[in-house]
Design a protein around this motif. Structure first.
Motif, short mmCIF file in Angstrom:
data_model
loop_
_atom_site.label_atom_id
_atom_site.label_comp_id
_atom_site.label_asym_id
_atom_site.label_seq_id
_atom_site.Cartn_x
_atom_site.Cartn_y
_atom_site.Cartn_z
N LEU A 84 -20.15 -64.71 -41.66
CA LEU A 84 -19.13 -63.78 -42.40
C LEU A 84 -18.77 -64.54 -43.80
CD1 LEU A 84 -16.35 -63.81 -39.23
CD2 LEU A 84 -17.57 -61.93 -40.35
N GLU A 85 -18.83 -65.67 -43.98
CA GLU A 85 -18.31 -66.26 -45.33
C GLU A 85 -19.48 -65.86 -46.41
OE1 GLU A 85 -17.77 -70.55 -44.98
OE2 GLU A 85 -15.77 -70.26 -44.40
N SER A 86 -20.88 -65.91 -45.82
CA SER A 86 -21.99 -65.63 -46.68
C SER A 86 -22.00 -64.16 -47.07
CB SER A 86 -23.24 -65.86 -46.39
OG SER A 86 -23.35 -67.43 -45.82
N ALA A 87 -21.37 -63.28 -45.90
CA ALA A 87 -21.22 -61.94 -46.10
C ALA A 87 -20.02 -61.46 -46.94
CB ALA A 87 -21.46 -61.11 -44.88
N GLY A 88 -19.14 -62.30 -47.35
CA GLY A 88 -17.94 -62.10 -47.86
C GLY A 88 -16.88 -61.27 -46.92
N GLY A 89 -17.05 -61.58 -45.63
CA GLY A 89 -16.06 -61.06 -44.83
C GLY A 89 -16.56 -59.59 -43.94
N ASN A 90 -17.84 -59.11 -44.44
CA ASN A 90 -18.15 -57.97 -44.33
C ASN A 90 -18.97 -58.14 -42.74
OD1 ASN A 90 -20.43 -55.94 -43.67
ND2 ASN A 90 -19.42 -55.12 -45.72
N LYS A 91 -18.45 -57.59 -41.62
CA LYS A 91 -18.89 -57.56 -40.41
C LYS A 91 -20.15 -57.13 -40.17
CE LYS A 91 -14.37 -58.65 -38.55
NZ LYS A 91 -13.37 -58.49 -39.64
N VAL A 92 -20.34 -55.86 -40.63
CA VAL A 92 -21.76 -55.37 -40.58
C VAL A 92 -22.95 -56.10 -40.99
CG1 VAL A 92 -23.22 -53.31 -41.11
CG2 VAL A 92 -20.79 -53.05 -40.68
N ARG A 93 -22.66 -56.68 -42.29
CA ARG A 93 -23.74 -57.55 -42.84
C ARG A 93 -23.94 -58.97 -42.05
NH1 ARG A 93 -21.71 -56.32 -48.07
NH2 ARG A 93 -20.94 -58.52 -48.36
N THR A 103 -21.55 -56.66 -30.31
CA THR A 103 -21.53 -58.04 -29.82
C THR A 103 -20.64 -58.96 -30.75
OG1 THR A 103 -23.67 -57.86 -28.87
CG2 THR A 103 -23.11 -59.89 -29.50
N LEU A 104 -20.78 -58.90 -31.87
CA LEU A 104 -20.13 -59.76 -32.81
C LEU A 104 -18.73 -59.65 -32.76
CD1 LEU A 104 -19.91 -61.55 -35.19
CD2 LEU A 104 -20.04 -59.48 -36.90
N TYR A 105 -18.06 -58.32 -32.67
CA TYR A 105 -16.60 -58.24 -32.27
C TYR A 105 -16.11 -58.82 -30.97
CZ TYR A 105 -15.40 -55.04 -36.31
OH TYR A 105 -15.37 -54.64 -37.52
N ARG A 106 -16.97 -58.81 -30.01
CA ARG A 106 -16.77 -59.59 -28.84
C ARG A 106 -16.80 -60.93 -28.93
NH1 ARG A 106 -20.17 -57.17 -26.40
NH2 ARG A 106 -21.96 -58.67 -25.93
N ARG A 107 -17.58 -61.61 -29.54
CA ARG A 107 -17.46 -62.92 -29.67
C ARG A 107 -16.58 -63.52 -30.63
NH1 ARG A 107 -18.89 -65.07 -25.86
NH2 ARG A 107 -19.37 -66.99 -26.91
N LEU A 108 -16.10 -62.61 -31.57
CA LEU A 108 -14.90 -62.97 -32.37
C LEU A 108 -13.78 -63.03 -31.54
CD1 LEU A 108 -15.51 -60.62 -35.56
CD2 LEU A 108 -15.59 -63.12 -35.34
N ARG A 109 -13.61 -62.13 -30.55
CA ARG A 109 -12.44 -62.26 -29.74
C ARG A 109 -12.24 -63.40 -28.70
NH1 ARG A 109 -13.25 -56.65 -29.69
NH2 ARG A 109 -14.40 -56.86 -27.79
#
Length: 543
Positions: free
Chosen positions: A509-518, A529-535
């Motif tokens: 997330l930090e490398s992508a500047g907070g962009n969840k798609v990247r 999957t990323l959103y699920r693991r974030l939760r």
């Protein structure tokens, strides 16, 4: 300065504030025996210089000018004292030293301008104190044109019912002139301070502190001795030194050092400090590595070339920069310093970096006025000594362009990301804060503390350790002894694999500047999957 005219809503709001302060309409004015002009010397000089000419123009007018310091105490009153207005002002006891802050005198031009930070008109019955209702006034704050810090306020006073636009226009015009005079005096003071500081420290070791009207300059050796004192305490120490009240030094006030020598030149005070023989263990520098420096910090310390240190507030970037720069480094604090038109700060930096010698630490580069950044880049390219800069995470593009000129980059991890090191950091912090009486922590207490979010990083940890250590008295700290704010479960307990996954997601997330798609693409997972693991792992955008 923004336009503000007198109105009933403004007065009602000011009256509510006055009532909350406990002020009564028939209260008497409060005054002080302190030399308020000496305590606000820079502002007083700017006011006196600006108002010297206009005072003669007031001879036939019922107009008075009040100038107050940042605490609301009057430092100058200029106007026709022999007029009807002058007589009314005298009868009400308005004089140098009287406090017109809202907590002392209710809603009025001086107090409201300082409280709100903008121009305020107050007419007749809108004043909270009965004594002021015969007057009409317009108050404006007086701020340094470069730093933006409010130094005091100016109030144009006349009889109630006067034309408000005339009073407002005069207040704003004179206020701007005073601010310009204040800025010019401050820049000259900074240049004098830097010149004298360099003269005293050139080719010499030891700890040196320089105190000017607006600036304080110290080398790394002095910073280690006075890190438990803030700016106001250093100014008070300098004032005592100038008055000759520090016979043989002063260990009691300063705590761990003595003032060995004092010199004054061109309005600046320079003190040479010595470590006291009776020194006790000093408080650690906020954000220091607490004896556990990151390998990247030590590697940068041994390397050559300029360095940028990036980290969150409280993560130790200033202390790490000073560790890298070495004990003789010169510390330059930016602190949203100058206007783009002023070149004093940059000239001082250029003078330091053009000669080979001790390293220069430029602290908080991202706080520098943006239009001065090109000048900083130029100074870095032309420099002959080592420069170490600090900045917060995710700097602006302009700041990133400056940081890109450094040969080494140290990224400090926030405390919440240093789980493997946490027990050692906690023990080192306790030892440095409490010395021989440092408490130990139960395994459960360590576990609970390690799971906190720690937005204040090492500075917050220092506070918690200091607080629980006083309670424990050198004993063992359990969960019950932890502050209530740090006693709950900060996150769900994570297994080793989950911790590794959490760190990988945060890094992406930090490398992508907070962009969840990247970030999802970099991790090789779907966005769902990323959103699920974030939760599941309770990862926020703040990490």
């Amino acid at each position: 300065m923004t336009v503000m005219v007198s109105n009933r809503l403004e007065a009602e709001s000011g009256w509510r504030r006055s009532q909350l302060h406990g002020v009564r309409a028939d209260d008497a004015l409060t005054t002080t025996t302190l030399d308020v002009r000496a305590r606000a010397a820079a502002l007083d000089h700017a006011v006196a210089t600006t108002l010297a000419d206009v005072a003669r123009d007031f001879a036939g007018l019922d107009l008075f000018l009040f100038a107050a310091d940042r605490s609301g105490r009057l430092i100058r009153l200029v106007g026709p004292w022999k007029s009807a207005l002058g007589e009314q002002i005298r009868r009400r006891g308005l004089d140098v030293g009287v406090c017109l802050a809202e907590e002392a005198a209710g809603f009025n031009g001086i107090g409201a301008a300082l409280e709100l930070g903008r121009g305020v008109a107050v007419d007749g019955e809108e004043h909270y104190l009965d004594a002021f209702r015969a007057f009409s006034c317009f108050g404006v704050p007086l701020a340094h044109p470069g730093v933006g810090r409010v130094h005091g306020a100016l109030n144009v006073v006349t009889f109630a019912g006067a034309t408000p636009t005339l009073v407002e226009g005069l207040a704003r015009h004179l206020g701007r002139q005073i601010e310009q005079a204040l800025g010019a005096a401050t820049y000259a003071d900074e240049l004098r301070l830097l010149t004298e500081f360099r003269r005293l420290t050139r080719g010499r070791g030891g700890a040196v502190v320089g105190v000017g009207e607006e600036s304080i300059l110290l080398n790394a050796a002095a910073e280690r001795l006075v890190r438990h004192l803030d700016g106001s305490e250093l100014r008070a120490l300098a004032a005592r030194a100038r008055r000759g009240e520090l016979d043989g030094g002063d260990v009691g006030v300063a705590g761990g050092f003595s003032v060995a020598d004092v010199s004054e030149a061109s309005g600046t005070t320079l003190m040479r400090l010595e470590r006291a023989a009776t020194e006790t263990t000093p408080r650690p520098t906020p954000g220091a590595g607490r004896g556990t420096w990151a390998p990247a910090v030590e590697a940068a310390r041994e390397a050559r070339g300029s360095v940028s240190v990036i980290g969150e507030p409280g993560s130790g970037r200033t202390a790490a920069a000073r560790r890298i720069a070495g004990p003789d480094a010169v510390i330059l604090e930016v602190g949203r310093a100058q206007t783009p038109e002023d070149t004093t700060w940059l000239r001082g930096l250029e003078a330091l970096v053009r000669r080979p010698g001790p390293a220069v630490v430029v602290d908080d580069v991202d706080a520098l006025e943006p239009r001065l950044l090109p000048g900083l880049r130029r100074a870095l390219r032309q420099g002959r000594c080592r420069v170490v800069m600090t900045a917060q995470v995710q700097p602006t593009a302009d700041v990133s362009a400056v940081l890109a000129l450094t040969e080494h980059r140290v990224q400090l991890s926030p405390l919440r990301r240093r789980l493997a090191e946490f027990p050692a950091l906690l023990a080192a912090m306790a030892a440095q804060v409490h010395g021989a009486s440092a408490p130990s922590f139960s395994p459960e207490a360590v576990r609970v503390l390690a799971q906190q979010h720690w937005p204040g990083n090492l500075v917050e940890l220092e506070y918690v350790v200091g607080r629980v250590g006083r309670r424990a008295g050198g004993g063992r700290v359990t969960v019950a002894e932890l502050p209530a704010s740090h006693r709950g479960e900060g996150t769900v307990p994570l297994l080793g694999l989950e911790r590794a996954e959490r760190e990988a997601i945060i890094d992406a997330l930090e490398s992508a500047g907070g962009n969840k798609v990247r970030a999802a693409a970099a991790l090789g997972v779907s966005r769902a999957t990323l959103y699920r693991r974030l939760r599941t792992l309770r990862i926020t955008q703040e990490g």
